[in-house]
Scaffold this motif. Structure first.
Motif, PDB file in Angstrom:
ATOM      1  N   UNK A   1      -0.327  -9.591  23.372  1.00  0.00           N
ATOM      2  CA  UNK A   1      -1.068  -9.602  22.115  1.00  0.00           C
ATOM      3  C   UNK A   1      -1.734  -8.250  21.865  1.00  0.00           C
ATOM      4  N   UNK A   2      -2.236  -7.634  22.904  1.00  0.00           N
ATOM      5  CA  UNK A   2      -2.831  -6.302  22.781  1.00  0.00           C
ATOM      6  C   UNK A   2      -1.781  -5.297  22.306  1.00  0.00           C
ATOM      7  N   UNK A   3      -0.598  -5.330  22.910  1.00  0.00           N
ATOM      8  CA  UNK A   3       0.437  -4.354  22.563  1.00  0.00           C
ATOM      9  C   UNK A   3       0.977  -4.578  21.154  1.00  0.00           C
ATOM     10  N   UNK A   4       1.132  -5.837  20.771  1.00  0.00           N
ATOM     11  CA  UNK A   4       1.547  -6.126  19.396  1.00  0.00           C
ATOM     12  C   UNK A   4       0.523  -5.578  18.403  1.00  0.00           C
ATOM     13  N   UNK A   5      -0.761  -5.792  18.710  1.00  0.00           N
ATOM     14  CA  UNK A   5      -1.812  -5.312  17.809  1.00  0.00           C
ATOM     15  C   UNK A   5      -1.797  -3.791  17.716  1.00  0.00           C
ATOM     16  N   UNK A   6      -1.607  -3.122  18.851  1.00  0.00           N
ATOM     17  CA  UNK A   6      -1.595  -1.654  18.858  1.00  0.00           C
ATOM     18  C   UNK A   6      -0.446  -1.127  17.998  1.00  0.00           C
ATOM     19  N   UNK A   7       0.719  -1.729  18.147  1.00  0.00           N
ATOM     20  CA  UNK A   7       1.877  -1.298  17.359  1.00  0.00           C
ATOM     21  C   UNK A   7       1.638  -1.525  15.871  1.00  0.00           C
ATOM     22  N   UNK A   8       1.180  -2.706  15.537  1.00  0.00           N
ATOM     23  CA  UNK A   8       1.006  -3.044  14.117  1.00  0.00           C
ATOM     24  C   UNK A   8      -0.084  -2.196  13.466  1.00  0.00           C
ATOM     25  N   UNK A   9      -1.131  -1.864  14.213  1.00  0.00           N
ATOM     26  CA  UNK A   9      -2.200  -1.058  13.652  1.00  0.00           C
ATOM     27  C   UNK A   9      -1.747   0.369  13.361  1.00  0.00           C
ATOM     28  N   UNK A  10      -0.727   0.833  14.079  1.00  0.00           N
ATOM     29  CA  UNK A  10      -0.307   2.223  13.938  1.00  0.00           C
ATOM     30  C   UNK A  10       0.961   2.403  13.108  1.00  0.00           C
ATOM     31  N   UNK A  11       1.486   1.308  12.609  1.00  0.00           N
ATOM     32  CA  UNK A  11       2.639   1.427  11.716  1.00  0.00           C
ATOM     33  C   UNK A  11       2.155   1.973  10.377  1.00  0.00           C
TER      34      UNK A  11
END
Length: 817
Positions: free
Chosen positions: A559-569
């Motif tokens: 969940x942390x990694x998904x959030x990091x990716x989505x925040x930086x798209x």
């Protein structure tokens, strides 16, 4: 705006007027956020804060949690002078006593940790306990730990002092205002809708902080934010004044599930009983305010009976108050801080598991810093909201789990201890096959994972201890099978993220430190960094095609990694990010005979020439298909086999049949950990975190600064120029008997310089191994290693060899065999 009216806009709205909300408002105001509004549905402290026991213990289970607890103590010490509101802070010390040898080992290890954190404390015997606590029965005390800097406080007054301090810096504190909804648009909060005395309104805000305590879960759910917590009944009694009681330290007797606090000549006896009573499954009553729950003396009676034996004066003391009040608990006994991964600007500070008073001062400070700067002040993964799994919003799950987690506060904190309740939510497609073959499961992020395999006639269950547990020899056999033959791990719990689209490659190149623009069929080990060069994610990236990539991350950080990716798209970037974890099982075939097993069930060529290390290939296996990734986390020749979930059972059976002659051994996660530690492979969340620089972590080989811009590149270049201030070092004990787990102090030339971030027994190396950070500013590698090292194991200093290269196969020849 008329006098008393609420503002139309604020920079931040804090929801909840307990000690947590008041702390967040105070610390935001301290940072210059004068445009802060705190809204409390009833009255300040009316939920849990008013009836908290007010124990202040500085030592927590990790360095950063201890840092926050110590900050709380310093804050509460200065608040009275700053605000004129008495906090009742009294540093009268604490005593924790052990009634068993196992608890004594735990206390001695905690005392070693206290030394590493520079917390004053010492081990005392029964006679000294009796001197400090003359009313106590000490005949069965094995040992005890005394921490003079601990103490107690007045929780309600601390909240009031924080609220006054926030007002003094310009924040508004409004009581009798209920937040009925959090507005949102385009993935961001827009403010809150409120009601008061029949009036309603909306406050526009860029930041909303949910400090709602036991209401936080339902408030978050209304905005699609997962905050897994549930209230439990918490019991204590307070006696009438006892003549001659005197001022006493806080006393904890965890083997009897009890704590004692003297206050104004009265004695409080409280409990963290093994099986708690969840409360509020159907919701918390709308008019709940300074309320108590119905008495249940029968539930508390076993604690009181032991308490009377422990402190005989209780037998004749009158009971002034028998109290039962609700407190919120989480599935892992750790509170929640941080921004919701699904909604920008929605922040949370809740779920304190009965340590809210000692935690809230530091938690409010850390969250305010995080909100203000856009990043945490130091590693907070232990309490990060992003660890919460979506399924944990299930209320039946929470009710079942928190009946256990309240009691775990005072249970023996054995290494490898697994939760007993609410198990089996997430299972691999191979779960039943592994269970039938003796698997003993542990839980991570809700996943049932085989930790070890019981032998014929052996009970498939843990028998916990601080020494060699009942699975030690099982793990040794599994470990040696991986090193000498071939082992099979079920790693279906790996987080799997598919990133695809026209801009997927450029997007990942911008986020990853390694070069991602490789030909399809290649695997890349990389980190995603923050702007300080700290490690936000540790992952492998497989290029599936020109426009599609598979990212594999630990199950606990998905969940942390998904959030990091989505925040930086970036806006306008064409890339789709999809969690595909459940679609594929993962079977890890590892060991020098792995090729033989694959040759027995697949017609494909697994030679170095056809399938070199760091590549993947589509293969036929049995009657099915798989994607074979040649990579390893144990330091041996091996493949991770990604198989469609519907074919996983068949592929497993095919591997078992092909492995009969080579001696295929089923292996668990304990051996994965011991093998990776021998090899010096890092583990995110333990050895490496977002405050650890990638170069100091020894991972510079996975950083390609010549590829062009990426997040963290400038910090890497600066560190290369300035030099390393600390390094992650591997240690091996000289004595084969002591066991390492993590948090053991590292002693360099007689002085404590750090703690182990992870540890396990290295069955191939014949001793415990671990890793930990060692300061090295201005030193060469040779100078760092020339020192004399010891590891403090429960107060005993054990000589250790230090290395910057892996003790096992330092040149990496075996993985490329």
């Amino acid at each position: 705006m008329t006098l008393g009216a609420l503002p139309d806009r604020a920079r931040a709205v804090v929801i909840g007027g307990g000690v947590s909300g008041c702390s967040v408002a105070y610390h935001l105001a301290q940072l210059g956020w004068s445009d802060v509004v705190l809204l409390e549905r009833r009255q300040l402290t009316c939920g849990t804060t008013w009836h908290a026991a007010g124990l202040v213990g500085q030592l927590r289970g990790s360095q950063n949690m201890t840092r926050l607890a110590r900050y709380s103590v310093e804050l509460y010490r200065r608040l009275e002078a700053e605000t004129g509101v008495a906090t009742g802070l009294r540093q009268n010390g604490s005593i924790s006593i052990a009634l068993t040898r196992e608890r004594a080992e735990e206390l001695r290890r905690s005392l070693a940790l206290a030394r590493a954190f520079d917390i004053e404390g010492g081990e005392i015997d029964a006679a000294e306990v009796k001197r400090l606590y003359p009313h106590l029965e000490t005949g069965d005390v094995v040992t005890a730990v005394h921490l003079p800097g601990d103490g107690q406080c007045d929780p309600a007054n601390i909240a009031m002092a924080l609220a006054k301090g926030a007002r003094m810096k310009g924040a508004r504190i409004e009581e009798g205002v209920k937040v009925t909804a959090v507005g949102q648009a385009n993935g961001r909060v827009t403010g809150v809708t409120w009601e008061r005395a029949g009036a309603t309104g909306f406050i526009e805000a860029e930041v909303v902080v949910n400090c709602g305590g036991m209401w936080a879960r339902d408030l978050g759910a209304a905005s699609g934010v997962t905050i897994p917590l549930h209230a439990c009944e918490h019991f204590y009694l307070i006696t009438e004044p006892i003549e001659g009681l005197g001022q006493l330290p806080v006393l904890r007797v965890p083997d009897e599930c009890a704590y004692y606090k003297e206050d104004s000549g009265k004695m409080m006896l409280g409990a963290f009983e093994p099986k708690a009573k969840p409360w509020g499954m159907a919701g918390i009553p709308e008019d709940f305010c300074f309320d108590q729950l119905p008495e249940d003396f029968e539930h508390f009676e076993p604690i009181l009976e032991q308490g009377v034996r422990r402190m005989p004066l209780l037998a004749t003391a009158g009971i002034h108050t028998f109290f039962n009040g609700p407190e919120s608990f989480t599935p892992d006994d750790r509170y929640y801080l941080g921004e919701a991964p699904s909604l920008r600007g929605y922040w949370v500070a809740a779920g304190y598991n009965s340590i809210g008073i000692v935690s809230s001062g530091g938690a409010g400070y850390a969250l305010a810093q995080w909100i203000d700067r856009g990043q945490p002040p130091f590693d907070l993964w232990e309490v990060d909201l992003r660890r919460a799994q979506p399924f944990q919003a299930n209320r039946a799950y929470l009710k079942e789990r928190v009946s256990e987690t309240l009691g775990l506060l005072y249970a023996d904190h054995f290494p490898y201890r697994q939760p007993a309740t609410a198990r089996g939510v997430r299972r691999s497609p191979l779960h039943e096959q592994l269970k039938a073959r003796g698997a003993v499961f542990g839980e991570t992020a809700g996943w049932e994972r085989a930790n070890w395999f019981a032998g014929p006639g052996q009970e498939p269950a843990y028998r916990y201890s601080w020494g060699r547990q009942n699975w030690f020899e099982n793990a040794r056999a599994e470990h040696l099978a991986v090193r000498q033959g071939v082992g099979l791990f079920d790693m279906s719990s790996f987080g799997k993220i598919r990133v695809e689209g026209r801009d997927a490659c450029a997007f990942l190149e911008r986020l990853c430190a390694n070069r991602i623009d490789v030909e399809p069929g290649r695997l890349v080990y990389s980190q995603m960094l923050n702007e300080h060069g700290g490690i936000e994610s540790d992952l492998t990236v497989s290029r599936l095609s020109e426009t599609a990539f598979l990212l594999v991350v630990p199950g606990a950080t998905l969940q942390r990694d998904l959030a990091w990716l989505r925040r930086h798209l970036g806006e306008g970037e064409s890339a789709v990010i999809t969690d595909v974890t459940a679609g594929e099982a993962v079977l890890c075939l590892m060991g020098p005979r792995a090729r033989e097993v694959l040759a027995g069930c697949s017609p494909n060529d697994f030679s170095n020439e056809s399938h070199p290390f760091g590549t993947w290939r589509e293969i036929e296996i049995g009657w099915g298909l798989a994607r074979a990734h040649r990579i390893t986390y144990v330091g041996e020749l091996g493949w991770e086999l990604y198989v469609a979930s519907d074919q996983a059972a068949h592929v497993f059976e095919a591997l078992e049949a092909a492995g009969a002659e080579p001696g295929l051994t089923l292996c668990g996660l304990h051996v994965l950990d011991s093998c990776r530690l021998e090899k010096g492979f890092r583990h995110f969340g333990h050895d490496i975190t977002d405050e650890d620089h990638v170069l100091e972590a020894g991972l510079g080989f996975a950083v390609k600064t010549d590829k062009g811009p990426f997040l963290g590149r400038e910090a890497v270049l600066r560190k290369r120029e300035a030099g390393l201030e600390r390094q992650l070092v591997q240690f091996r004990l000289s004595d084969p008997e002591p066991l390492l787990y993590h948090n053991e102090p590292i002693v360099r030339d007689g002085r404590i310089v750090g703690i182990l971030t992870s540890g396990a027994y290295g069955h191939w190396l014949g001793a415990s191994v671990g890793m930990g950070w060692v300061p090295c500013a201005g030193e060469s590698a040779a100078a760092l290693l020339a020192s004399s090292y010891e590891i403090d194991v429960a107060g005993r200093r054990v000589a250790a060899e230090a290395s910057l290269k892996p003790f096992y196969d330092p040149e990496g020849a075996r993985v490329r065999a």
